[in-house]
Design a protein around this motif. Structure first.
Motif, PDB file in Angstrom:
ATOM      1  N   SER A   7      20.173  16.073 -12.570  1.00  0.00           N
ATOM      2  CA  SER A   7      20.402  15.645 -11.193  1.00  0.00           C
ATOM      3  C   SER A   7      19.196  15.968 -10.322  1.00  0.00           C
ATOM      4  N   THR A   8      18.112  16.457 -10.917  1.00  0.00           N
ATOM      5  CA  THR A   8      16.924  16.809 -10.136  1.00  0.00           C
ATOM      6  C   THR A   8      15.714  15.920 -10.443  1.00  0.00           C
ATOM      7  N   ALA A   9      15.715  15.213 -11.539  1.00  0.00           N
ATOM      8  CA  ALA A   9      14.585  14.351 -11.908  1.00  0.00           C
ATOM      9  C   ALA A   9      14.905  12.904 -11.558  1.00  0.00           C
ATOM     10  N   CYS A  10      15.334  12.709 -10.324  1.00  0.00           N
ATOM     11  CA  CYS A  10      15.783  11.380  -9.893  1.00  0.00           C
ATOM     12  C   CYS A  10      14.636  10.592  -9.260  1.00  0.00           C
ATOM     13  N   THR A  11      14.735   9.286  -9.317  1.00  0.00           N
ATOM     14  CA  THR A  11      13.779   8.386  -8.686  1.00  0.00           C
ATOM     15  C   THR A  11      14.520   7.546  -7.666  1.00  0.00           C
ATOM     16  N   ALA A  12      13.965   7.453  -6.472  1.00  0.00           N
ATOM     17  CA  ALA A  12      14.577   6.650  -5.414  1.00  0.00           C
ATOM     18  C   ALA A  12      13.814   5.342  -5.275  1.00  0.00           C
ATOM     19  N   TYR A  13      14.532   4.264  -5.074  1.00  0.00           N
ATOM     20  CA  TYR A  13      13.944   2.948  -4.875  1.00  0.00           C
ATOM     21  C   TYR A  13      14.358   2.439  -3.507  1.00  0.00           C
ATOM     22  N   SER A  14      13.490   1.666  -2.897  1.00  0.00           N
ATOM     23  CA  SER A  14      13.825   1.072  -1.606  1.00  0.00           C
ATOM     24  C   SER A  14      13.321  -0.364  -1.579  1.00  0.00           C
ATOM     25  N   TYR A  15      13.776  -1.099  -0.602  1.00  0.00           N
ATOM     26  CA  TYR A  15      13.407  -2.499  -0.441  1.00  0.00           C
ATOM     27  C   TYR A  15      12.405  -2.611   0.702  1.00  0.00           C
ATOM     28  N   THR A  16      11.326  -3.352   0.483  1.00  0.00           N
ATOM     29  CA  THR A  16      10.344  -3.623   1.521  1.00  0.00           C
ATOM     30  C   THR A  16      10.245  -5.134   1.672  1.00  0.00           C
ATOM     31  N   PRO A  17      10.497  -5.649   2.869  1.00  0.00           N
ATOM     32  CA  PRO A  17      10.406  -7.099   3.043  1.00  0.00           C
ATOM     33  C   PRO A  17       8.963  -7.577   2.858  1.00  0.00           C
ATOM     34  N   GLY A  18       8.806  -8.769   2.351  1.00  0.00           N
ATOM     35  CA  GLY A  18       7.482  -9.325   2.127  1.00  0.00           C
ATOM     36  C   GLY A  18       7.569 -10.773   1.705  1.00  0.00           C
ATOM     37  N   SER A  19       6.448 -11.298   1.277  1.00  0.00           N
ATOM     38  CA  SER A  19       6.375 -12.692   0.879  1.00  0.00           C
ATOM     39  C   SER A  19       5.654 -12.808  -0.461  1.00  0.00           C
ATOM     40  N   ASP A  20       6.103 -13.718  -1.299  1.00  0.00           N
ATOM     41  CA  ASP A  20       5.452 -13.998  -2.581  1.00  0.00           C
ATOM     42  C   ASP A  20       4.539 -15.216  -2.494  1.00  0.00           C
ATOM     43  N   PHE A  21       4.262 -15.688  -1.282  1.00  0.00           N
ATOM     44  CA  PHE A  21       3.472 -16.902  -1.102  1.00  0.00           C
ATOM     45  C   PHE A  21       2.097 -16.796  -1.762  1.00  0.00           C
ATOM     46  N   GLN A  22       1.366 -15.691  -1.502  1.00  0.00           N
ATOM     47  CA  GLN A  22       0.033 -15.541  -2.075  1.00  0.00           C
ATOM     48  C   GLN A  22       0.086 -15.566  -3.597  1.00  0.00           C
ATOM     49  N   ASN A  23       1.035 -14.866  -4.193  1.00  0.00           N
ATOM     50  CA  ASN A  23       1.138 -14.860  -5.657  1.00  0.00           C
ATOM     51  C   ASN A  23       1.471 -16.246  -6.192  1.00  0.00           C
ATOM     52  N   ALA A  24       2.316 -16.977  -5.501  1.00  0.00           N
ATOM     53  CA  ALA A  24       2.668 -18.332  -5.942  1.00  0.00           C
ATOM     54  C   ALA A  24       1.433 -19.238  -5.927  1.00  0.00           C
ATOM     55  N   PRO A  68      -1.260 -12.479  14.672  1.00  0.00           N
ATOM     56  CA  PRO A  68      -0.016 -12.399  13.897  1.00  0.00           C
ATOM     57  C   PRO A  68       0.004 -13.426  12.769  1.00  0.00           C
ATOM     58  N   GLY A  69       0.468 -13.001  11.599  1.00  0.00           N
ATOM     59  CA  GLY A  69       0.493 -13.868  10.426  1.00  0.00           C
ATOM     60  C   GLY A  69       1.590 -14.904  10.474  1.00  0.00           C
ATOM     61  N   PRO A  70       1.493 -15.926   9.614  1.00  0.00           N
ATOM     62  CA  PRO A  70       2.425 -17.043   9.652  1.00  0.00           C
ATOM     63  C   PRO A  70       3.705 -16.855   8.861  1.00  0.00           C
ATOM     64  N   LEU A  71       3.756 -15.849   7.973  1.00  0.00           N
ATOM     65  CA  LEU A  71       4.902 -15.741   7.080  1.00  0.00           C
ATOM     66  C   LEU A  71       5.864 -14.644   7.520  1.00  0.00           C
ATOM     67  N   PRO A  72       7.139 -14.978   7.713  1.00  0.00           N
ATOM     68  CA  PRO A  72       8.121 -13.964   8.109  1.00  0.00           C
ATOM     69  C   PRO A  72       8.227 -12.866   7.056  1.00  0.00           C
ATOM     70  N   GLY A  73       8.351 -11.633   7.502  1.00  0.00           N
ATOM     71  CA  GLY A  73       8.501 -10.517   6.587  1.00  0.00           C
ATOM     72  C   GLY A  73       7.200 -10.003   6.014  1.00  0.00           C
ATOM     73  N   SER A  74       6.085 -10.565   6.417  1.00  0.00           N
ATOM     74  CA  SER A  74       4.794 -10.144   5.897  1.00  0.00           C
ATOM     75  C   SER A  74       3.989  -9.466   7.001  1.00  0.00           C
ATOM     76  N   ALA A  75       3.258  -8.436   6.637  1.00  0.00           N
ATOM     77  CA  ALA A  75       2.387  -7.752   7.590  1.00  0.00           C
ATOM     78  C   ALA A  75       1.003  -8.402   7.646  1.00  0.00           C
ATOM     79  N   ALA A  76       0.809  -9.498   6.919  1.00  0.00           N
ATOM     80  CA  ALA A  76      -0.490 -10.172   6.866  1.00  0.00           C
ATOM     81  C   ALA A  76      -0.870 -10.705   8.238  1.00  0.00           C
ATOM     82  N   THR A  77      -2.165 -10.682   8.518  1.00  0.00           N
ATOM     83  CA  THR A  77      -2.666 -11.241   9.764  1.00  0.00           C
ATOM     84  C   THR A  77      -3.288 -12.614   9.495  1.00  0.00           C
ATOM     85  N   ALA A  78      -3.702 -13.276  10.562  1.00  0.00           N
ATOM     86  CA  ALA A  78      -4.248 -14.627  10.443  1.00  0.00           C
ATOM     87  C   ALA A  78      -5.446 -14.790  11.369  1.00  0.00           C
ATOM     88  N   GLY A  79      -6.203 -15.844  11.128  1.00  0.00           N
ATOM     89  CA  GLY A  79      -7.306 -16.199  12.007  1.00  0.00           C
ATOM     90  C   GLY A  79      -6.807 -17.160  13.074  1.00  0.00           C
TER      91      GLY A  79
END
Length: 107
Positions: A7-24, A68-79
């Motif tokens: 009960s002490t060697a546990c791993t915690a996971y969390s969700y971070t919003p983002g976009s897969d647009f660049q990878n696609a 401000p970037g164009p994709l919701p949920g992304s911290a990316a910036t834009a020109g």
């Protein structure tokens, strides 16, 4: 999540919003791809296609970076472009070096 019998060697996971647009886009195998997301003060529009090793970088002309970037949920910036007085100059060999060209503006 904890392994069995502990009960002490546990791993915690969390969700971070983002976009897969660049990878696609990169998964589609483009010749070049510019996100135009550099921080303010950058002179070059870096290509995200690492194989090109910067030979296809563009040059900003009167572009406000860090907007401000164009994709919701992304911290990316834009020109930010200012009408006909702003552009990104691309290498002269870019058009002759690839068979197909596509330009996309995500809004």
């Amino acid at each position: 999540m904890c392994p069995p019998a502990s009960s002490t060697a546990c791993t915690a996971y969390s969700y971070t919003p983002g976009s897969d647009f660049q990878n696609a886009v990169l998964d589609s195998g483009p010749h070049s791809y510019w996100r135009l997301g550099e921080a303010s003060g950058a002179a070059n529009a870096a290509s995200s296609v690492l194989l090109n090793e910067g030979t296809d970088d563009g040059t900003y002309n009167n572009v406000t970076l860090g907007q401000p970037g164009p994709l919701p949920g992304s911290a990316a910036t834009a020109g930010g472009f200012h009408g006909s007085s702003s552009d990104v100059s691309m290498p002269d060999s870019l058009v002759t070096g690839s068979s197909y060209q596509t330009i996309a503006h995500v809004v």
